[in-house]
Design a protein around this motif. Structure first.
Motif: not given
Length: 254
Positions: A112-114, A187-193, A183-185
């Motif tokens: 919603r709000i990347p 999908l591009a966010l840096p993420v840690t699992y 949302n493509p933006a």
């Protein structure tokens, strides 16, 4: 030269202060099913003591918002809770964290709000695909029908008259409603699992069985592990706080 030395010392001090400010983040923390912001109080206090700004969301109908509980509450309600918190507090460069069911919620917030997010940390959390519900992700495992009645997941460890804080019943619609993640933006966010791995379980064993871990790995997210049970934030809040802050520098693999 005598005048130059104090100037250089001042500039070094100023540079250190700027660097320290750059290392201070704004965290928005999302709890898991049946819980509330209270579950992240100690972890949040450690982050605050380290100079960060912390918002501990409590989702509608849970925690201190139990009086709003209803079987009509769904995943979309909880996604909107966190979106509105970020928008109405006018937060930017947010480090968003989600625990357990909270992974479903933060996935929706990412979509919603990347543009408001700096980094996302999934803490022993659900990592759904686009269009999946929590039930879809886990294939119905652990969804004992005896625990679901009157539109709620009943929590057997809550006793009548228990003193707050305590877990509460949770609307079934939160687990059956699918989430959007396209949302493509986002999908591009840096993420840690982060997988919380108890002492009686090997990391290799966990990786083979954990669909959320596998989804995170397939997306190129950073994978971290932390020793402890599913609520490791209550067992070692200092350690989890440090882990979250350290994760902000993680970057996705290409």
């Amino acid at each position: 030269m005598r005048l130059l030395a104090p100037v250089l010392a001042f500039l070094a001090l100023l540079s250190t202060a700027v660097q320290a400010a750059d290392d201070r983040y704004t965290f928005v923390m999302v709890h898991g099913a049946t819980a509330g912001g209270w579950e992240w109080k100690r972890t949040g206090e450690f982050l605050t003591a380290d100079g960060h700004t912390v918002y501990r969301a409590t989702l509608t109908g849970l925690g201190e918002r139990e009086h709003l509980n209803s079987p009509e509450i769904d995943l979309e309600t909880h996604i909107q809770d966190v979106v509105n918190l970020i928008l109405f507090e006018d937060l930017h460069d947010v480090v968003l964290t989600g625990h357990s069911y909270g992974g479903m919620v933060v996935t929706g917030v990412m979509d919603r709000i990347p543009e408001r997010l700096k980094h996302v940390v999934f803490l022993d959390a659900a990592v759904p695909e686009d269009g999946q519900s929590l039930w879809d992700l886990f294939g119905g495992q652990g969804m004992d029908p005896d625990r679901f009645k009157d539109g709620f997941m009943q929590v057997p460890w809550v006793e009548p008259g228990a003193k707050p804080p305590y877990s509460v019943k949770h609307s079934v619609k939160c687990f059956s409603q699918p989430v959007s993640y396209r949302n493509p933006a986002a999908l591009a966010l840096p993420v840690t699992y982060v997988a919380f791995v108890p002492a009686d379980q090997s990391v290799e064993e966990r990786a083979k069985k954990d669909r959320s871990w596998q989804n995170a790995q397939a997306r190129g997210w950073t994978i971290r592990t932390f020793p402890g049970g599913h609520v490791a934030q209550q067992e070692d809040p200092r350690g989890v706080a440090s882990l979250i802050a350290d994760s902000v520098g993680d970057r996705n693999r290409r």
